[in-house]
Write a protein that holds these residues in place. Structure first.
Motif, PDB file in Angstrom:
ATOM      1  N   GLU A 139      91.301  73.606  89.783  1.00 21.77           N
ATOM      2  CA  GLU A 139      91.177  73.448  88.492  1.00 21.77           C
ATOM      3  C   GLU A 139      91.816  72.215  88.093  1.00 21.77           C
ATOM      4  OE1 GLU A 139      92.671  76.658  86.080  1.00 21.77           O
ATOM      5  OE2 GLU A 139      90.952  77.758  86.369  1.00 21.77           O
ATOM      6  N   ILE A 140      91.030  71.281  87.444  1.00 22.70           N
ATOM      7  CA  ILE A 140      91.420  69.982  87.214  1.00 22.70           C
ATOM      8  C   ILE A 140      91.502  69.608  85.643  1.00 22.70           C
ATOM      9  CG2 ILE A 140      90.898  67.667  87.465  1.00 22.70           C
ATOM     10  CD1 ILE A 140      89.097  68.339  89.922  1.00 22.70           C
ATOM     11  N   ALA A 164      83.540  74.480  83.041  1.00 21.15           N
ATOM     12  CA  ALA A 164      84.294  73.631  82.108  1.00 21.15           C
ATOM     13  C   ALA A 164      84.721  74.178  81.001  1.00 21.15           C
ATOM     14  CB  ALA A 164      83.356  72.437  82.078  1.00 21.15           C
ATOM     15  N   GLU A 222      83.130  69.011  95.508  1.00 21.54           N
ATOM     16  CA  GLU A 222      82.593  67.970  94.552  1.00 21.54           C
ATOM     17  C   GLU A 222      81.906  68.609  93.575  1.00 21.54           C
ATOM     18  OE1 GLU A 222      82.491  64.084  94.594  1.00 21.54           O
ATOM     19  OE2 GLU A 222      84.606  64.816  94.845  1.00 21.54           O
ATOM     20  N   LEU A 228      81.513  66.124  90.342  1.00 20.43           N
ATOM     21  CA  LEU A 228      82.628  65.928  89.473  1.00 20.43           C
ATOM     22  C   LEU A 228      82.700  64.410  88.970  1.00 20.43           C
ATOM     23  CD1 LEU A 228      85.515  66.720  88.876  1.00 20.43           C
ATOM     24  CD2 LEU A 228      86.286  66.021  91.037  1.00 20.43           C
ATOM     25  N   ALA A 272      80.939  64.285  85.440  1.00 19.14           N
ATOM     26  CA  ALA A 272      81.726  64.793  84.404  1.00 19.14           C
ATOM     27  C   ALA A 272      81.878  63.504  83.357  1.00 19.14           C
ATOM     28  CB  ALA A 272      82.919  65.319  84.584  1.00 19.14           C
ATOM     29  N   LEU A 323      88.449  71.287  84.066  1.00 13.81           N
ATOM     30  CA  LEU A 323      87.127  71.621  84.957  1.00 13.81           C
ATOM     31  C   LEU A 323      87.609  72.538  86.141  1.00 13.81           C
ATOM     32  CD1 LEU A 323      86.426  67.769  85.242  1.00 13.81           C
ATOM     33  CD2 LEU A 323      85.215  69.604  83.625  1.00 13.81           C
ATOM     34  N   ARG A 324      86.665  73.158  86.538  1.00 13.74           N
ATOM     35  CA  ARG A 324      86.973  73.969  87.755  1.00 13.74           C
ATOM     36  C   ARG A 324      85.735  73.384  88.831  1.00 13.74           C
ATOM     37  NH1 ARG A 324      86.243  79.162  85.874  1.00 13.74           N
ATOM     38  NH2 ARG A 324      84.364  79.189  87.084  1.00 13.74           N
ATOM     39  N   ALA A 325      86.232  73.077  90.101  1.00 12.34           N
ATOM     40  CA  ALA A 325      85.522  72.456  90.878  1.00 12.34           C
ATOM     41  C   ALA A 325      85.629  73.122  92.185  1.00 12.34           C
ATOM     42  CB  ALA A 325      85.853  70.933  91.168  1.00 12.34           C
ATOM     43  N   ASP A 344      88.214  77.422  94.447  1.00 11.64           N
ATOM     44  CA  ASP A 344      87.954  76.537  93.471  1.00 11.64           C
ATOM     45  C   ASP A 344      89.373  75.636  92.959  1.00 11.64           C
ATOM     46  OD1 ASP A 344      85.444  77.555  93.648  1.00 11.64           O
ATOM     47  OD2 ASP A 344      85.216  78.182  91.596  1.00 11.64           O
ATOM     48  N   LEU A 363      81.140  70.818  90.245  1.00  9.10           N
ATOM     49  CA  LEU A 363      81.567  71.625  89.135  1.00  9.10           C
ATOM     50  C   LEU A 363      81.271  73.010  89.077  1.00  9.10           C
ATOM     51  CD1 LEU A 363      82.024  68.848  86.451  1.00  9.10           C
ATOM     52  CD2 LEU A 363      83.760  69.655  87.878  1.00  9.10           C
TER      53      LEU A 363
END
Lengths: 201, 390
Positions: free
Chosen positions: B27-28, B55, B50, B371, B374, B45-47, B25, B52
């Protein structure tokens, strides 16, 4: 849907909420919940000079001067908050929690007020629920299991007033930094001298 | 990908390439400097690729201690601070605060002032929804509609500038009435705008809302059910977009809304499911037309007369007590809970902002989405961070 003729003042309906508070208090009492109904007079206007004189006179004659505002329910036993909240939601239709906050009226008081604003979409009525939280044992049940909306409101009240909401799923600070010292909306709050080397004076 | 996990002998020349691929995963950080978060909201966000998987919103970057300031300045001095919670609908914020203080004082303003207040509140609603719809297009890649929306917003800002001198933070609607009466020619300018606006509205519809790409990006995305919206305390277009027929202007009428004829727009699932991003935008679009209708009716009904309560001065001393007033802001219910101890300064000044409650739900919608959605989901909530943080 037809329009209701509920507007009785320029700031919105008043009487319908008073009746709702009476009905809710009756229902809660017959279910054995410890609530008191308070029905203070609505504010009335006095011209500025007159108002000041009246307030002064009033204060001298009667230090416990009259409280004005909407009707509210006072929960006398805060430990039964969850039970009362569930009853309000399931039996009386208060399906929406609009606001959950706290009031520290005076630094000398030994308690805070927890104040909840509820809304019943079906009946179109509002209800204010209050309870006292002693400052010495500043904890109260979280209402997140009843209304998820309480989540952020309680996180904010927790950091601003130092109330511990027991059973809250995510008790991190919300608006303040995690290392902030003190609870800014308490009346006895001391402003910090510096924060991470930045002078606050 | 299924082929590679099939257990079969490898053909000649075939190599196992994906069997040992492990995904991790990512993290963004979306924000605090991201155009789609409309201010300084940070969403972590954790993805997984593509998709998620989590959050979490982080607030507080725009916290300006409004409630603490409210406990240290006069009742009237606080008015300009209200402009700054939701700076796209400052007139409505002024109105919400003024009504709450008036309730605490027990006064009602003259009828003409009430009509001008409604006109300004509704024009401000159009103004705010124009930005909401325009920037929403911008968030998901449509650049042009934004400029069309700002073109009409400019006309509205001129109207506000003419009546109060400011274009964004007005402090015009105040406890006791208004700052001044409408100047000569102002009502004609408003009338001209209402006539123009209906024609222009069609352009946004054709350009943005009926655009196939826009529909594909928003329909069936970020669906909020009726029960979810109510349980999370969503108000305004968030609630109505999910099909709940609730509007404080009709259901708990304040000012002169009970004399005006308007429809409450509710999400229909016009392009997808009831409560998706498209529906929230649909509600905002049609609310602009309804606001336009309200303004027209007010112009016809507006009487001559005073615009200020005769006896309200600069220093207000409400009797000890409390008042809660919630009004329908463009984003939902803006409530003020005021507590007075009889002095000229508030004992407690609580602000319940609509974006605050609406945003709390958003982070629970994101897991499981793509993603790229979002931005579409956060944009459809139409938050103003000035209000979530105050």
């Amino acid at each position: 849907m037809a329009k209701d003729a509920t507007r009785d003042t320029a700031w919105g309906p008043v009487e319908i909420h008073r009746e709702a508070a009476r009905a809710a208090a009756d229902a809660l009492r017959s279910a054995g919940c410890p609530v008191e109904l308070h029905e203070p007079n609505l504010p009335t206007y006095a011209p500025p000079g007159e108002g000041k004189r009246l307030a002064k006179k009033h204060k001298e004659e009667n230090p416990e001067y009259e409280w004005r505002g909407d009707s509210y329910l006072l929960l006398t036993d805060r430990l039964r908050l969850l039970e009362v909240a569930r009853f309000l939601r399931d039996e009386l239709g208060y399906d929406m929690l609009i606001d959950a906050t706290a009031v520290d009226f005076d630094a000398a008081d030994d308690h805070l007020w927890a104040v909840y604003q509820l809304l019943a979409l079906g009946r179109k009525t509002r209800l204010t629920l209050k309870t006292m939280v002693p400052k010495a044992d500043c904890r109260i049940d979280s209402l997140v299991p009843v209304w998820p909306a309480a989540n952020w409101h309680e996180r904010e009240a927790a950091e601003m007033f130092g109330i511990v909401y027991t059973g809250h799923p995510d008790p991190r600070p919300l608006l303040l930094p995690e290392d902030w010292v003190g609870h800014p909306l308490r009346k006895d709050y001391q402003y910090p001298d510096e924060y991470h080397g930045i002078s606050c004076k | 990908m299924d082929d590679t996990t099939m257990e079969r002998p490898l053909r000649e020349g075939e190599r196992l390439v994906e069997l040992d691929v492990r995904t991790q995963d990512v993290e963004i950080n979306m924000g605090p400097q991201h155009p789609a978060t409309h201010g300084v909201l940070r969403v972590l966000l954790r993805a997984d690729g593509e998709i998620l998987t989590g959050a979490q919103s982080h607030l507080g970057y725009l916290h300006r201690c409004a409630e603490k300031i409210g406990e240290s300045v006069d009742w009237l001095q606080y008015l300009p601070y209200t402009d700054r919670y939701d700076y796209l609908s400052a007139m409505n914020n002024n109105l919400a605060y003024s009504l709450a203080v008036e309730k605490l004082l027990g006064i009602e303003v003259p009828e003409r002032a009430q009509y001008i207040r409604v006109i300004l509140a509704e024009l401000n609603r159009i103004c705010s929804h124009l930005v909401a719809v325009g920037t929403y297009g911008l968030d998901i890649g449509a650049f042009t509609p934004f400029f069309y929306a700002l073109r009409e917003r400019e006309l509205l800002l001129d109207i506000f500038e003419k009546i109060c001198g400011a274009r964004l933070t007005y402090a015009f609607i105040r406890p006791g009435g208004l700052m001044n009466d409408a100047p000569a020619g102002w009502t004609d300018q408003v009338r001209a705008f209402t006539d123009l606006f209906e024609r222009k509205w069609r352009e946004y519809w054709d350009l943005l809302v009926d655009n196939k790409i826009f529909v594909e990006r928003t329909a069936n995305v970020g669906v909020i059910s009726e029960e979810q919206a109510i349980a999370w305390g969503c108000t305004g277009p968030m609630l109505r977009g999910s099909g709940v027929d609730w509007d404080l202007r009709r259901d708990q009428p304040y000012l002169v809304y009970d004399r005006l004829d308007f429809e409450v727009v509710v999400g229909q699932g016009y392009r997808g499911t009831v409560g998706d991003c498209f529906d929230r935008n649909y509600v905002r679009m049609y609310e602009m037309l309804e606001s336009n209708r309200i303004v027209r009716q007010c112009l016809e009904q507006m009487p001559e007369g005073e615009i200020q309560h005769p006896e309200v001065g600069l220093v207000l001393r409400p009797a000890p007590g409390e008042a809660y007033v919630g009004i329908e802001n463009p984003r939902g219910e803006l409530g003020h809970y005021l507590v007075s101890d009889g002095n000229k300064i508030a004992r407690r000044l609580r602000v319940r902002g609509p974006s605050f409650s609406n945003l709390a739900l958003a982070e629970h919608l994101l897991p499981g989405c793509m993603l790229a959605d979002a931005a579409a989901i956060i944009g459809s909530v139409d938050i103003v961070v000035g209000e979530t943080d105050r």
